[in-house]
Design a protein around this motif. Structure first.
Motif, short mmCIF file in Angstrom:
data_model
loop_
_atom_site.label_atom_id
_atom_site.label_comp_id
_atom_site.label_asym_id
_atom_site.label_seq_id
_atom_site.Cartn_x
_atom_site.Cartn_y
_atom_site.Cartn_z
N MET A 1 0.88 -1.15 -0.04
CA MET A 1 0.04 -0.07 0.01
C MET A 1 0.91 1.16 0.04
N GLU A 2 0.61 2.27 -0.78
CA GLU A 2 1.30 3.47 -1.03
C GLU A 2 1.25 4.07 0.48
N LYS A 3 2.61 4.77 0.91
CA LYS A 3 2.44 5.64 1.96
C LYS A 3 1.82 6.77 1.65
N ILE A 4 0.74 7.43 2.20
CA ILE A 4 -0.04 8.47 1.74
C ILE A 4 0.51 9.75 3.08
N ILE A 5 0.16 9.21 4.25
CA ILE A 5 0.26 9.90 5.44
C ILE A 5 1.64 10.27 5.67
N SER A 6 2.33 11.35 6.15
CA SER A 6 3.70 11.50 6.18
C SER A 6 4.01 10.90 7.66
N GLU A 7 5.36 10.24 7.59
CA GLU A 7 5.82 9.59 8.78
C GLU A 7 5.77 10.55 9.99
N SER A 8 5.99 11.86 9.83
CA SER A 8 5.91 12.51 11.14
C SER A 8 4.73 12.99 11.77
N LYS A 9 3.45 12.84 10.86
CA LYS A 9 2.50 13.12 11.35
C LYS A 9 1.87 11.85 12.07
N ILE A 10 2.25 10.58 11.38
CA ILE A 10 1.86 9.25 12.07
C ILE A 10 2.49 9.21 13.38
N ASP A 11 3.53 9.65 13.46
CA ASP A 11 4.24 9.69 14.49
C ASP A 11 3.71 10.41 15.71
N GLN A 12 3.51 11.74 15.22
CA GLN A 12 2.76 12.68 16.27
C GLN A 12 1.55 12.03 16.88
N VAL A 13 0.72 11.50 16.11
CA VAL A 13 -0.69 11.01 16.34
C VAL A 13 -0.48 9.81 17.23
N ALA A 14 0.30 9.11 16.83
CA ALA A 14 0.76 7.84 17.76
C ALA A 14 1.15 8.20 19.11
N LYS A 15 1.86 9.33 19.05
CA LYS A 15 2.34 9.72 20.41
C LYS A 15 1.21 10.35 21.35
N LEU A 16 0.51 11.09 20.80
CA LEU A 16 -0.83 11.65 21.17
C LEU A 16 -1.70 10.61 21.89
N ILE A 17 -1.93 9.45 21.15
CA ILE A 17 -2.66 8.62 21.62
C ILE A 17 -2.06 7.80 22.74
N ASN A 18 -0.83 7.68 22.50
CA ASN A 18 -0.12 6.90 23.80
C ASN A 18 -0.28 7.91 25.14
N LYS A 19 -0.35 8.85 24.87
CA LYS A 19 -0.13 9.88 26.19
C LYS A 19 -1.36 10.22 26.72
N TYR A 20 -2.60 10.24 26.02
CA TYR A 20 -3.81 10.58 26.60
C TYR A 20 -4.87 9.59 26.74
N ASP A 21 -5.76 9.69 27.70
CA ASP A 21 -6.64 8.80 27.89
C ASP A 21 -8.17 9.21 27.32
N ASN A 22 -8.41 10.56 27.65
CA ASN A 22 -9.63 11.09 27.42
C ASN A 22 -9.87 11.72 25.97
N VAL A 23 -10.59 10.91 25.38
CA VAL A 23 -10.51 11.15 23.80
C VAL A 23 -12.15 11.44 23.25
N VAL A 24 -12.17 12.56 22.58
CA VAL A 24 -13.49 12.83 22.02
C VAL A 24 -13.50 12.94 20.41
N THR A 25 -14.29 12.44 19.62
CA THR A 25 -14.22 12.68 18.19
C THR A 25 -15.51 13.60 17.86
N ILE A 26 -15.39 14.45 17.00
CA ILE A 26 -16.26 15.23 16.45
C ILE A 26 -16.33 15.42 14.80
N CYS A 27 -17.47 15.44 14.36
CA CYS A 27 -17.55 15.55 12.59
C CYS A 27 -18.40 16.57 12.63
#
Ligand code: 5GP
Ligand code: MN
Length: 341
Positions: free
Chosen positions: A1-27
């Motif tokens: 599969m072609e890599k679309i999202i940049s490595e640095s953004k994947i990394d940033q989101v992974a760190k945020l998910i790792n760090k925080y427990d309280n999540v809200v999604t909005i659309c």
């Protein structure tokens, strides 16, 4: 599969998910299959990681999306504004899904998102994202936000965490934003992703039936009435228009979602490249535009109807009467003849 999202953004989101427990999604308002699909896709995934997650939607879901696992746990802001406000205030991490501008969540919710202390991650595929998030994953070349959610999960190395409920939600978003893979659907990777989702155990045939093939008598009659009585064709502009007033909608006991897809119908007429649907809401007229080829539906939406969107699928709102919007529409058509060649 072609890599679309940049490595640095994947990394940033992974760190945020790792760090925080309280999540809200909005659309975005009037959540569609991709808005709900990307929200629930992420919801089940984050739940599996033992996060405390709430999916907030600005207003109600259409009935045909309520079969999705987790739909019952979705918090409708318009129904429970205080509770939703509290959760957004308390959130440490906020995912903004399937919208590119704060105005798309509605007037009451947008200031709350703007001032929320949480780290914000946008995952979206609309053009020209506004700069209100800490991480912006914006890929207009990808046909659905749900596909981006899938790509994000895989690239974080957590494909194994993705369960069948998440897969079904993601599939729903991919399916609805491509009209069951009939437009924006020529990228081979999509079919690789579908294969993976099917392997997760989704019943894609059932999802199709639930989303696209579940009608009420009123809905069928409303659509029949709209296409037989309320369709106007302007052959010289290769354009068609359908309008439905409040009175007409009430006559068929209109429910949210009952006119979904109606705007696409005139595009099946040979020679028609632009289709407009105007539906009278309580405070404004909802505008839906669809086009083929290079006809810029989003340009019409932003120049005349306070809206925007994609080249071939756009929308907006008009504050005025049905007569006024029809007038405005007929008057703008001559300005767009250059796109008809
Ligand atoms: P629909 O006709 O299904 O409501 O919307 C089609 C597309 O047009 C959406 O995916 C979204 O990109 C865009 N759109 C619809 N309504 C609005 C609106 O009020 N404002 C903006 N900016 N875009 C809209
Ligand atoms: Mn979308």
């Amino acid at each position: 599969m072609e890599k679309i999202i940049s490595e640095s953004k994947i990394d940033q989101v992974a760190k945020l998910i790792n760090k925080y427990d309280n999540v809200v999604t909005i659309c975005h308002v009037s959540p569609d299959g991709d808005a709900v699909g990307s929200s629930l896709g992420l919801y089940h995934f984050l739940n599996a990681l033992d996060k405390s997650v709430t999916v907030v939607v600005p207003d109600a879901l259409p009935d045909n999306l309520c079969f999705l696992g987790g739909a019952k746990d979705i918090l409708n802001f318009s129904k429970y504004p205080e509770f939703a406000t509290e959760l957004i205030d308390k959130a440490e991490l906020l995912f903004c899904l399937d919208f590119n501008a704060l105005s798309r969540v509605g007037d009451d919710l947008s200031p709350l998102i703007a001032k929320a202390k949480a780290k914000k991650v946008m995952i979206d595929h609309h053009l020209d994202p506004e700069n209100f998030c800490d991480v912006i994953i914006s890929h207009p070349e990808i046909s659905s936000t749900s596909e981006l959610v899938f790509r994000l999960i895989c690239r974080m190395g957590m494909f194994d965490v993705l369960d069948c409920l998440s897969a079904a939600a993601i599939y729903t978003g991919m399916m609805t934003d491509t009209g069951n893979f009939t437009y924006n659907s020529n990228k081979p990777d999509m079919y690789f992703i579908i294969e993976e989702l099917v392997r997760k155990g989704i019943d894609k045939d059932k999802i199709y039936t639930k989303v696209f093939n579940t009608n009420s008598v009123d809905k069928i009659k409303l659509n029949g009435y709209a296409t037989s009585e309320k369709l106007e064709v302007f052959p010289e502009y290769k354009t068609a228009m359908i309008t439905l007033t409040r009175e007409e909608l009430n006559r068929y006991h209109y429910r949210k979602g009952d006119s979904e897809g109606l705007v696409n119908v005139p595009l099946s007429i040979e020679g028609i490249v632009f289709s407009a649907f105007f539906r009278e809401e309580k405070e404004y007229i909802k505008v839906s535009l669809r086009s083929k080829g290079n006809f810029p539906a989003n340009k019409v939406a932003s120049e005349y109807f306070n809206g925007g969107g994609h080249m071939n699928a756009a929308g907006g709102e008009f504050y005025g009467t049905m007569e006024e919007i029809i007038d405005r529409f007929k008057n703008l058509l001559p300005m767009y003849v250059q796109y008809l060649q």
